[in-house]
Scaffold this motif. Structure first.
Motif, PDB file in Angstrom:
ATOM      1  N   ALA A  90       0.833  -1.196   0.000  1.00 23.95           N
ATOM      2  CA  ALA A  90       0.000   0.000   0.000  1.00 23.95           C
ATOM      3  C   ALA A  90       0.870   1.249   0.000  1.00 23.95           C
ATOM      4  O   ALA A  90       1.887   1.315   0.686  1.00 23.95           O
ATOM      5  CB  ALA A  90      -0.921  -0.016   1.209  1.00 23.95           C
ATOM      6  N   GLY A  91       0.409   2.264  -0.756  1.00 27.13           N
ATOM      7  CA  GLY A  91       1.154   3.507  -0.838  1.00 27.13           C
ATOM      8  C   GLY A  91       1.406   4.168   0.498  1.00 27.13           C
ATOM      9  O   GLY A  91       2.531   4.606   0.772  1.00 27.13           O
ATOM     10  N   PRO A  92       0.402   4.276   1.379  1.00 29.25           N
ATOM     11  CA  PRO A  92       0.648   4.918   2.687  1.00 29.25           C
ATOM     12  C   PRO A  92       1.732   4.229   3.498  1.00 29.25           C
ATOM     13  O   PRO A  92       2.494   4.896   4.206  1.00 29.25           O
ATOM     14  CB  PRO A  92      -0.721   4.802   3.374  1.00 29.25           C
ATOM     15  N   GLN A  93       1.836   2.898   3.397  1.00 24.50           N
ATOM     16  CA  GLN A  93       2.874   2.190   4.152  1.00 24.50           C
ATOM     17  C   GLN A  93       4.256   2.579   3.647  1.00 24.50           C
ATOM     18  O   GLN A  93       5.173   2.802   4.440  1.00 24.50           O
ATOM     19  CB  GLN A  93       2.673   0.680   4.036  1.00 24.50           C
ATOM     20  N   VAL A  94       4.396   2.676   2.333  1.00 27.09           N
ATOM     21  CA  VAL A  94       5.679   3.083   1.754  1.00 27.09           C
ATOM     22  C   VAL A  94       6.042   4.491   2.204  1.00 27.09           C
ATOM     23  O   VAL A  94       7.186   4.765   2.599  1.00 27.09           O
ATOM     24  CB  VAL A  94       5.616   3.019   0.208  1.00 27.09           C
ATOM     25  N   ILE A  95       5.077   5.399   2.179  1.00 28.77           N
ATOM     26  CA  ILE A  95       5.324   6.785   2.581  1.00 28.77           C
ATOM     27  C   ILE A  95       5.738   6.847   4.048  1.00 28.77           C
ATOM     28  O   ILE A  95       6.669   7.587   4.417  1.00 28.77           O
ATOM     29  CB  ILE A  95       4.071   7.638   2.329  1.00 28.77           C
ATOM     30  N   LEU A  96       5.082   6.067   4.894  1.00 29.77           N
ATOM     31  CA  LEU A  96       5.430   6.072   6.315  1.00 29.77           C
ATOM     32  C   LEU A  96       6.846   5.561   6.554  1.00 29.77           C
ATOM     33  O   LEU A  96       7.598   6.132   7.350  1.00 29.77           O
ATOM     34  CB  LEU A  96       4.418   5.233   7.096  1.00 29.77           C
ATOM     35  N   VAL A  97       7.206   4.497   5.871  1.00 30.87           N
ATOM     36  CA  VAL A  97       8.542   3.928   6.062  1.00 30.87           C
ATOM     37  C   VAL A  97       9.616   4.905   5.593  1.00 30.87           C
ATOM     38  O   VAL A  97      10.615   5.141   6.296  1.00 30.87           O
ATOM     39  CB  VAL A  97       8.669   2.579   5.336  1.00 30.87           C
ATOM     40  N   PHE A  98       9.426   5.520   4.419  1.00 35.81           N
ATOM     41  CA  PHE A  98      10.429   6.463   3.937  1.00 35.81           C
ATOM     42  C   PHE A  98      10.414   7.760   4.749  1.00 35.81           C
ATOM     43  O   PHE A  98      11.454   8.403   4.920  1.00 35.81           O
ATOM     44  CB  PHE A  98      10.233   6.748   2.451  1.00 35.81           C
ATOM     45  N   GLY A  99       9.235   8.143   5.269  1.00 32.34           N
ATOM     46  CA  GLY A  99       9.200   9.290   6.170  1.00 32.34           C
ATOM     47  C   GLY A  99       9.975   9.022   7.446  1.00 32.34           C
ATOM     48  O   GLY A  99      10.733   9.877   7.928  1.00 32.34           O
ATOM     49  N   ALA A 100       9.799   7.818   7.994  1.00 33.24           N
ATOM     50  CA  ALA A 100      10.565   7.437   9.180  1.00 33.24           C
ATOM     51  C   ALA A 100      12.054   7.391   8.876  1.00 33.24           C
ATOM     52  O   ALA A 100      12.888   7.800   9.695  1.00 33.24           O
ATOM     53  CB  ALA A 100      10.086   6.077   9.694  1.00 33.24           C
ATOM     54  N   LEU A 101      12.410   6.906   7.674  1.00 32.45           N
ATOM     55  CA  LEU A 101      13.821   6.855   7.294  1.00 32.45           C
ATOM     56  C   LEU A 101      14.412   8.259   7.232  1.00 32.45           C
ATOM     57  O   LEU A 101      15.573   8.460   7.627  1.00 32.45           O
ATOM     58  CB  LEU A 101      13.977   6.155   5.941  1.00 32.45           C
ATOM     59  N   LEU A 102      13.637   9.232   6.767  1.00 30.54           N
ATOM     60  CA  LEU A 102      14.143  10.610   6.719  1.00 30.54           C
ATOM     61  C   LEU A 102      14.443  11.114   8.129  1.00 30.54           C
ATOM     62  O   LEU A 102      15.499  11.717   8.365  1.00 30.54           O
ATOM     63  CB  LEU A 102      13.132  11.520   6.032  1.00 30.54           C
ATOM     64  N   PHE A 103      13.543  10.854   9.079  1.00 28.07           N
ATOM     65  CA  PHE A 103      13.808  11.250  10.466  1.00 28.07           C
ATOM     66  C   PHE A 103      15.049  10.532  11.007  1.00 28.07           C
ATOM     67  O   PHE A 103      15.874  11.132  11.704  1.00 28.07           O
ATOM     68  CB  PHE A 103      12.599  10.940  11.350  1.00 28.07           C
ATOM     69  N   LEU A 104      15.171   9.240  10.712  1.00 24.94           N
ATOM     70  CA  LEU A 104      16.337   8.479  11.159  1.00 24.94           C
ATOM     71  C   LEU A 104      17.623   9.044  10.572  1.00 24.94           C
ATOM     72  O   LEU A 104      18.632   9.197  11.272  1.00 24.94           O
ATOM     73  CB  LEU A 104      16.184   7.009  10.754  1.00 24.94           C
ATOM     74  N   ALA A 105      17.595   9.351   9.262  1.00 24.75           N
ATOM     75  CA  ALA A 105      18.795   9.860   8.595  1.00 24.75           C
ATOM     76  C   ALA A 105      19.176  11.240   9.121  1.00 24.75           C
ATOM     77  O   ALA A 105      20.367  11.545   9.309  1.00 24.75           O
ATOM     78  CB  ALA A 105      18.565   9.909   7.082  1.00 24.75           C
ATOM     79  N   LEU A 106      18.177  12.097   9.382  1.00 22.25           N
ATOM     80  CA  LEU A 106      18.470  13.411   9.958  1.00 22.25           C
ATOM     81  C   LEU A 106      19.073  13.253  11.356  1.00 22.25           C
ATOM     82  O   LEU A 106      20.040  13.940  11.715  1.00 22.25           O
ATOM     83  CB  LEU A 106      17.195  14.250  10.026  1.00 22.25           C
ATOM     84  N   GLY A 107      18.504  12.347  12.151  1.00 23.27           N
ATOM     85  CA  GLY A 107      19.056  12.097  13.482  1.00 23.27           C
ATOM     86  C   GLY A 107      20.486  11.596  13.419  1.00 23.27           C
ATOM     87  O   GLY A 107      21.346  12.028  14.210  1.00 23.27           O
ATOM     88  N   PHE A 108      20.749  10.701  12.465  1.00 25.60           N
ATOM     89  CA  PHE A 108      22.117  10.198  12.296  1.00 25.60           C
ATOM     90  C   PHE A 108      23.072  11.323  11.924  1.00 25.60           C
ATOM     91  O   PHE A 108      24.164  11.443  12.493  1.00 25.60           O
ATOM     92  CB  PHE A 108      22.126   9.107  11.224  1.00 25.60           C
ATOM     93  N   GLN A 109      22.686  12.152  10.948  1.00 26.08           N
ATOM     94  CA  GLN A 109      23.564  13.232  10.500  1.00 26.08           C
ATOM     95  C   GLN A 109      23.885  14.194  11.644  1.00 26.08           C
ATOM     96  O   GLN A 109      25.041  14.593  11.826  1.00 26.08           O
ATOM     97  CB  GLN A 109      22.898  13.987   9.346  1.00 26.08           C
ATOM     98  N   ILE A 110      22.868  14.561  12.419  1.00 25.90           N
ATOM     99  CA  ILE A 110      23.099  15.499  13.516  1.00 25.90           C
ATOM    100  C   ILE A 110      23.940  14.850  14.610  1.00 25.90           C
ATOM    101  O   ILE A 110      24.895  15.446  15.121  1.00 25.90           O
ATOM    102  CB  ILE A 110      21.759  16.000  14.079  1.00 25.90           C
ATOM    103  N   HIS A 111      23.585  13.616  14.963  1.00 27.66           N
ATOM    104  CA  HIS A 111      24.306  12.951  16.056  1.00 27.66           C
ATOM    105  C   HIS A 111      25.771  12.732  15.704  1.00 27.66           C
ATOM    106  O   HIS A 111      26.664  13.120  16.481  1.00 27.66           O
ATOM    107  CB  HIS A 111      23.654  11.603  16.377  1.00 27.66           C
TER     108      HIS A 111
END
Length: 393
Positions: free
Chosen positions: A205-226
């Motif tokens: 489902a499209g919403p599931q894909v969007i949620l996973v990639f949205g979560a990945l963006l938060f994870l990647a931003l957290g990694f970059q800052i940390h």
């Protein structure tokens, strides 16, 4: 079946070697870019913005290449030859960087950025083409080992290359990358039998894909800052600056060690729940690092933070291939790399513009990684509850 699994592991191993040399080439580029810009008469204030432009190119070309590889999938009996051809162009542009003036240098930079970005998702799509879905977490861990080792070696590389003429490391790095890609091509040609049987299209489902990639963006931003903005200053609370090259790799050691049990977790729970757990663990580890009472506690927290990012990365790459099953792996892998590039773009632009140096922003930096990772965990835990029964990979 065991022969097919063995061949897939060999292919993943070669891809891991390619990722190691690819990441090492990027490290060498970042180390020497200020010197190369000065030699070409480019003002030093433009150096960070060149790196920002690289990330913009990566984000755009990653997606374009991903969709392109899906469109030509049926017409390409093998990916390897095309990957090798692009690698040769990329290597030529890279070797020319220390040899040309300002105008040609910018042209070579553009060619290198486009071609190197075009090399990010196709090798992973190659792995997805031959690997069975249940093996994806383990094969992803094998490939990511190469990237982690290169990241861990980056501080030492900076020490070793101090004062070395750029021509030598540029030539050596391009030759080793080209040799590794040749090995990847040969590994693909040795794949036994035909392609594995076509699996049923995922129908995710499209919403599931969007949620996973949205979560990945938060994870990647957290990694970059940390890692890029907070880790050095956290270590400097307890250690002199000359110890940083020996302390910064602790994060990547944790990444390399914990992603293997992380692959087991993905295999048992599915990609989204595993990402959620890794994100929550990473938030706790980042919080512990920000408030560590001593050097030993900080090292342990950094190890765990790296491990959480490693487990989340295994889940993310497995999810991207799983979402694309079958025939659409390229576009999801391209999107994954674009998300990572956007996070890197945000971090570099924040530094280049001076935004990250603002006193109010600096006061917030210790709190941002755990906030971003906690948001990723909550997004996955609550947003994907109805979809848990249908695992994407």
């Amino acid at each position: 079946m065991s022969t097919s699994n063995s061949a897939s592991r060999a292919l993943a191993g070669y891809l891991g070697v390619v990722q190691f040399f690819f990441a090492t080439t990027w490290t060498i580029y970042v180390i020497y870019l200020p010197q190369l810009a000065a030699q070409a008469g480019i003002d030093q204030r433009w150096v960070p913005w060149i790196l920002v432009a690289d990330q913009v190119v990566f984000a755009v070309v990653d997606v374009i290449t991903g969709f392109w590889i899906d469109r030509v999938r049926a017409g390409l009996a093998r990916y390897g030859g095309w990957i090798l051809a692009v690698t040769v162009v990329s290597c030529i542009a890279f070797v020319c960087l220390p040899l040309v003036g300002s105008t040609l240098m910018l042209v070579c930079l553009a060619v290198w950025a486009v071609t190197s970005s075009a090399l990010r998702s196709p090798p992973w799509a190659l792995l997805g083409r031959y690997a069975a879905t249940p093996s994806l977490p383990w094969l992803s861990a094998i490939v990511l080992t190469g990237s982690a080792l290169a990241a861990a070696a980056a501080p030492y590389l900076g020490l070793v290359l101090k004062g070395v003429d750029p021509k030598l490391p540029f030539v050596i790095s391009t030759l080793t990358l080209a040799a590794a890609v040749v090995g990847l091509v040969l590994a693909e040609r040795r794949m036994t039998g035909d392609l594995p049987p076509e699996e049923e299209k995922s129908g995710t489902a499209g919403p599931q894909v969007i949620l996973v990639f949205g979560a990945l963006l938060f994870l990647a931003l957290g990694f970059q800052i940390h890692f890029a903005l907070n880790s050095a200053s956290q270590y400097l609370r307890f250690a002199p600056a000359d110890e940083l090259p020996w302390l910064m790799p602790v994060f990547w050691i944790g990444f390399s060690v914990v992603m293997w049990p992380g692959a087991k977790l993905v295999d048992r729970l599915g990609t989204a729940p595993a990402m959620a757990l890794a994100a929550a663990a990473g938030a706790l580890a980042a919080l512990a690092a920000a408030h560590a009472p001593g050097k030993s506690a900080l090292i342990a927290a950094q190890f765990l933070a790296g491990g959480a990012w490693g487990a989340a990365s295994v889940a993310a790459y497995s999810a991207a291939i799983g979402f694309g099953r079958t025939g659409r792996e390229g576009r999801f892998l391209g999107t994954l790399f674009a998300v990572l590039a956007v996070a890197a773009f945000a971090r570099i632009a924040a530094v280049a513009s001076g935004f990250a140096l603002d006193p109010a922003v600096k006061a917030l930096l210790p709190w941002l990684p755990q906030t971003a990772w906690l948001l990723a965990a909550l997004l996955l835990a609550f947003g994907l509850r109805p979809a848990r029964a249908s695992r994407p990979a």
